[in-house]
Design a protein around this motif. Structure first.
Motif, PDB file in Angstrom:
ATOM      1  N   TYR A  71       0.856  -1.193   0.000  1.00  0.00           N
ATOM      2  CA  TYR A  71       0.000   0.000   0.000  1.00  0.00           C
ATOM      3  C   TYR A  71       0.889   1.239   0.000  1.00  0.00           C
ATOM      4  O   TYR A  71       1.825   1.361   0.804  1.00  0.00           O
ATOM      5  CB  TYR A  71      -0.891   0.001   1.237  1.00  0.00           C
ATOM      6  CG  TYR A  71      -1.628   1.309   1.473  1.00  0.00           C
ATOM      7  CD1 TYR A  71      -2.853   1.557   0.866  1.00  0.00           C
ATOM      8  CD2 TYR A  71      -1.096   2.292   2.307  1.00  0.00           C
ATOM      9  CE1 TYR A  71      -3.531   2.744   1.086  1.00  0.00           C
ATOM     10  CE2 TYR A  71      -1.765   3.480   2.523  1.00  0.00           C
ATOM     11  CZ  TYR A  71      -2.976   3.706   1.909  1.00  0.00           C
ATOM     12  OH  TYR A  71      -3.634   4.890   2.132  1.00  0.00           O
ATOM     13  N   VAL A  72       0.608   2.175  -0.927  1.00  0.00           N
ATOM     14  CA  VAL A  72       1.326   3.451  -0.987  1.00  0.00           C
ATOM     15  C   VAL A  72       0.293   4.566  -0.887  1.00  0.00           C
ATOM     16  O   VAL A  72      -0.581   4.698  -1.753  1.00  0.00           O
ATOM     17  CB  VAL A  72       2.141   3.589  -2.283  1.00  0.00           C
ATOM     18  CG1 VAL A  72       2.878   4.934  -2.305  1.00  0.00           C
ATOM     19  CG2 VAL A  72       3.122   2.441  -2.442  1.00  0.00           C
ATOM     20  N   GLY A  91      -5.948   9.232  -2.903  1.00  0.00           N
ATOM     21  CA  GLY A  91      -4.519   9.408  -3.126  1.00  0.00           C
ATOM     22  C   GLY A  91      -3.710   8.202  -2.701  1.00  0.00           C
ATOM     23  O   GLY A  91      -2.705   8.328  -1.973  1.00  0.00           O
ATOM     24  N   ALA A  92      -4.102   7.012  -3.152  1.00  0.00           N
ATOM     25  CA  ALA A  92      -3.414   5.787  -2.735  1.00  0.00           C
ATOM     26  C   ALA A  92      -3.410   4.785  -3.880  1.00  0.00           C
ATOM     27  O   ALA A  92      -4.246   4.842  -4.791  1.00  0.00           O
ATOM     28  CB  ALA A  92      -4.092   5.184  -1.510  1.00  0.00           C
ATOM     29  N   ALA A  93      -2.455   3.851  -3.825  1.00  0.00           N
ATOM     30  CA  ALA A  93      -2.343   2.805  -4.839  1.00  0.00           C
ATOM     31  C   ALA A  93      -1.844   1.529  -4.191  1.00  0.00           C
ATOM     32  O   ALA A  93      -1.143   1.557  -3.168  1.00  0.00           O
ATOM     33  CB  ALA A  93      -1.404   3.234  -5.965  1.00  0.00           C
ATOM     34  N   ILE A  94      -2.223   0.384  -4.775  1.00  0.00           N
ATOM     35  CA  ILE A  94      -1.740  -0.916  -4.338  1.00  0.00           C
ATOM     36  C   ILE A  94      -0.768  -1.425  -5.396  1.00  0.00           C
ATOM     37  O   ILE A  94      -1.152  -1.651  -6.548  1.00  0.00           O
ATOM     38  CB  ILE A  94      -2.891  -1.918  -4.144  1.00  0.00           C
ATOM     39  CG1 ILE A  94      -3.931  -1.372  -3.167  1.00  0.00           C
ATOM     40  CG2 ILE A  94      -2.356  -3.265  -3.672  1.00  0.00           C
ATOM     41  CD1 ILE A  94      -3.424  -1.183  -1.746  1.00  0.00           C
ATOM     42  N   LEU A  95       0.489  -1.593  -5.004  1.00  0.00           N
ATOM     43  CA  LEU A  95       1.524  -2.105  -5.909  1.00  0.00           C
ATOM     44  C   LEU A  95       1.684  -3.602  -5.720  1.00  0.00           C
ATOM     45  O   LEU A  95       1.505  -4.128  -4.620  1.00  0.00           O
ATOM     46  CB  LEU A  95       2.860  -1.408  -5.652  1.00  0.00           C
ATOM     47  CG  LEU A  95       2.886   0.128  -5.615  1.00  0.00           C
ATOM     48  CD1 LEU A  95       4.322   0.629  -5.534  1.00  0.00           C
ATOM     49  CD2 LEU A  95       2.175   0.711  -6.817  1.00  0.00           C
ATOM     50  N   LEU A 146       3.312   0.492   3.367  1.00  0.00           N
ATOM     51  CA  LEU A 146       3.267  -0.711   4.191  1.00  0.00           C
ATOM     52  C   LEU A 146       2.839  -1.906   3.350  1.00  0.00           C
ATOM     53  O   LEU A 146       2.065  -1.765   2.398  1.00  0.00           O
ATOM     54  CB  LEU A 146       2.327  -0.545   5.386  1.00  0.00           C
ATOM     55  CG  LEU A 146       0.837  -0.342   5.132  1.00  0.00           C
ATOM     56  CD1 LEU A 146       0.034  -0.949   6.277  1.00  0.00           C
ATOM     57  CD2 LEU A 146       0.492   1.129   5.024  1.00  0.00           C
ATOM     58  N   PHE A 147       3.379  -3.071   3.705  1.00  0.00           N
ATOM     59  CA  PHE A 147       2.957  -4.307   3.065  1.00  0.00           C
ATOM     60  C   PHE A 147       1.585  -4.698   3.587  1.00  0.00           C
ATOM     61  O   PHE A 147       1.294  -4.530   4.779  1.00  0.00           O
ATOM     62  CB  PHE A 147       3.955  -5.430   3.348  1.00  0.00           C
ATOM     63  CG  PHE A 147       5.232  -5.314   2.575  1.00  0.00           C
ATOM     64  CD1 PHE A 147       5.260  -5.584   1.209  1.00  0.00           C
ATOM     65  CD2 PHE A 147       6.409  -4.929   3.192  1.00  0.00           C
ATOM     66  CE1 PHE A 147       6.446  -5.471   0.481  1.00  0.00           C
ATOM     67  CE2 PHE A 147       7.595  -4.815   2.487  1.00  0.00           C
ATOM     68  CZ  PHE A 147       7.615  -5.082   1.119  1.00  0.00           C
ATOM     69  N   VAL A 148       0.748  -5.214   2.707  1.00  0.00           N
ATOM     70  CA  VAL A 148      -0.580  -5.675   3.113  1.00  0.00           C
ATOM     71  C   VAL A 148      -0.743  -7.123   2.679  1.00  0.00           C
ATOM     72  O   VAL A 148      -0.232  -7.529   1.625  1.00  0.00           O
ATOM     73  CB  VAL A 148      -1.697  -4.800   2.516  1.00  0.00           C
ATOM     74  CG1 VAL A 148      -1.664  -3.405   3.108  1.00  0.00           C
ATOM     75  CG2 VAL A 148      -1.616  -4.742   0.996  1.00  0.00           C
ATOM     76  N   LEU A 204      -8.138   2.511   4.758  1.00  0.00           N
ATOM     77  CA  LEU A 204      -8.101   2.024   3.380  1.00  0.00           C
ATOM     78  C   LEU A 204      -7.328   0.720   3.194  1.00  0.00           C
ATOM     79  O   LEU A 204      -7.808  -0.183   2.486  1.00  0.00           O
ATOM     80  CB  LEU A 204      -7.550   3.119   2.462  1.00  0.00           C
ATOM     81  CG  LEU A 204      -7.609   2.842   0.956  1.00  0.00           C
ATOM     82  CD1 LEU A 204      -9.024   2.505   0.516  1.00  0.00           C
ATOM     83  CD2 LEU A 204      -7.083   4.039   0.174  1.00  0.00           C
ATOM     84  N   PRO A 205      -6.122   0.537   3.776  1.00  0.00           N
ATOM     85  CA  PRO A 205      -5.413  -0.739   3.575  1.00  0.00           C
ATOM     86  C   PRO A 205      -6.235  -1.950   4.008  1.00  0.00           C
ATOM     87  O   PRO A 205      -6.304  -2.947   3.286  1.00  0.00           O
ATOM     88  CB  PRO A 205      -4.149  -0.571   4.433  1.00  0.00           C
ATOM     89  CG  PRO A 205      -3.923   0.899   4.504  1.00  0.00           C
ATOM     90  CD  PRO A 205      -5.292   1.501   4.541  1.00  0.00           C
TER      91      PRO A 205
END
Length: 515
Positions: A74-75, A110-114, A142-144, A197-198
């Protein structure tokens, strides 16, 4: 490996791994060697650190067929409402030589999952982005975990836990550690790390799940607003929500029978058990629109935005209300308390201290008789309920109530019928708001002491208020000074599903709270 102790005597030990999990600064996992034994390690850990021993646990995990594993990250704290291409450009600028793909973009937040196909690439990206900033804002990284729904039972209903570590005098710091000992640590999310959100993303593909929110009324509203934003992307758009109250007022938690506040040392397990037996109820939600310039706009019942693009940029002009809306003396006291907390936030670390400051502020307002800013409120307001003009008696405050608790548990509406048959009993799901008057500070104190109730004025589903002067207002405990103009309050289409605690006790069954 003693599989027979787990009822797995017919299984092959080669099909299982023993996993060591350390709950310190996140969740750290390690697959143990076949020769390792947990007991000597726990004895050694106890000699070195009792805290580390308590944070160590072991899982027996079946080895599935070999397949490609990926890492999700998660960014957050990216600029909002950009194009997908622009978000990829921003991230690629920092991860020049690191291969990655973007799974989901939450532009409104304002977030993205890489996604990373290589563990080393994911680790490298983590440390790069952790030190990066965009538009002078430090990125939240953070890693999710990723939930494989195909491995879950059809009727499973796991629990997603949010903990606001800053609520209730930072009680959440100890609470989050206690909860991780009882449920899978991957189900527990610290709201100080990326907000709700995460966690909502991780659970977005599940057909059903429950949520436990550990925090105050403001934290509940925060999670509900994110659920509104994600309802289109989630399979389960309205999961039922329970509350473990950590805030100061906790009116919604009181209304749903979860109590007035968690105390340090309280046993968590009965609370988790009660979630399984809790009753699902609907919670009406209301759109509140402010028009400082006096222009009336039509209310879109499906809007879930907390702000609007029109009007004065410095003034909030649209909210979704869950609990209550106040104008006048109660909002004035709430605003004075809020200003003191902003000035010295480090002092407001105790629920008792917070209520003491609130009492002092109330007494000070009561002593300022000649300078009371709300004494002519009834002359400066025009109120219309369901198209009918409301004649106001001499009042210093007006409250629009959605739930049966106000001001830290007070019953401001009252349960008794006055014999006229005019009034309905207050309910959070009846599609009506109770319009209640406050005659002053003394009246507020009497209500909170249980000696009196408020002045019943009306019940309705569409309310308009014209303010002839600037006035203090508050929505669910968030106060500010509102410019003169018009307020429109109407029922939102965004009902929430809440869990109300019941007295039913289950026997010889374990709550299904684990993934």
């Amino acid at each position: 490996m003693a599989l027979h102790k787990f009822g797995l005597e017919d299984e092959d030990p080669e099909d299982y791994n023993l996993v060591e999990v350390l709950l310190d600064k996140g969740v750290q996992e390690r697959i143990m060697d076949r020769e390792e034994c947990p007991w000597p390690q726990l004895v050694e850990a106890r000699r070195n650190s009792l805290r580390k021993m308590k944070q160590t646990r072991y899982y027996l995990r079946k080895i599935k067929e070999k397949r490609h594993e990926r890492s999700q990250m998660y960014v957050g704290n990216l600029p909002i409402n950009l194009s997908d291409h622009r978000y990829k450009q921003i991230i690629q600028k920092h991860l020049i030589d690191v291969p990655f793909s973007i799974d989901v973009i939450y532009a409104q937040n304002g977030a993205a999952i890489l996604v990373f196909d290589d563990v080393d690439a994911a680790t490298s990206a983590y440390y790069i982005l952790k030190e990066a900033s965009v538009d002078d804002k430090q990125l939240v990284v953070l890693f999710v975990p990723e939930i494989h729904t195909e491995r879950m039972d059809e009727d499973s209903c796991p629990l997603l836990v949010f903990v606001n570590v800053k609520s209730g005098g930072c009680q959440g710091v100890d609470l989050i550690s206690s909860i991780k000992k009882l449920v899978n640590p991957h189900q527990v999310f610290d709201l100080d790390q990326g907000g709700p959100l995460p966690g909502l993303h991780v659970f977005s593909k599940l057909k059903q799940y429950r949520i436990l929110i550990c925090g105050g009324d403001g934290t509940v509203g925060w999670v509900l607003s994110l659920l509104d934003d994600m309802c289109q992307e989630s399979v389960c758009s309205r999961p039922p929500i329970a509350i473990l109250p950590l805030g100061t007022g906790n009116d919604l938690a009181r209304c749903l029978k979860w109590g007035g506040g968690y105390e340090y040392g309280d046993d968590i397990y009965p609370i988790l058990r009660a979630i399984v037996d809790a009753e699902e109820i609907k919670l009406d939600r209301w759109t509140v629109i402010f028009e400082p310039d006096g222009k009336l706009v039509e209310c879109d019942n499906r809007s879930n935005s907390s702000t609007s693009s029109s009007g004065n940029d410095d003034m909030p002009n649209m909210f979704v209300m869950n609990n209550y809306f106040g104008i006048g003396i109660d909002a004035d006291v709430c605003l004075a308390f809020h200003m003191k907390r902003v000035e010295n936030p480090e002092k407001f670390q105790s629920r008792i201290y917070n209520k003491g400051v609130y009492f002092k502020v109330s007494v000070r307002k009561m002593m300022q008789r000649e300078r009371r800013s709300c004494k002519d409120l009834f002359r400066d307001l025009k109120v219309e309920v369901d198209g009918q003009k409301l004649e106001l008696p001499q009042l210093e405050g007006l409250v629009l109530l959605n739930i049966g608790s106000w001001g830290s548990g007070a019953d401001i509406w009252g349960q008794d019928d006055d014999g006229s048959g005019r009034w309905k009993r207050s309910s959070p799901s009846d599609g009506l708001l109770e319009v209640i008057g406050l005659t002053g500070i003394v009246h507020m104190g009497q209500i909170q002491s249980g000696l009196r109730t408020g002045v019943r004025l009306a019940q309705g589903s569409h309310i308009r208020i014209w303010m002839n002067s600037d006035m203090p207002v508050q929505v669910d405990g968030e106060p500010w000074m509102q410019l003169a103009g018009q307020v429109v309050i109407t029922r939102s289409a965004l009902q929430a599903t809440m869990l109300k605690k019941t007295k039913i006790q289950r026997r010889n069954t374990d709550p299904q709270i684990h993934c």
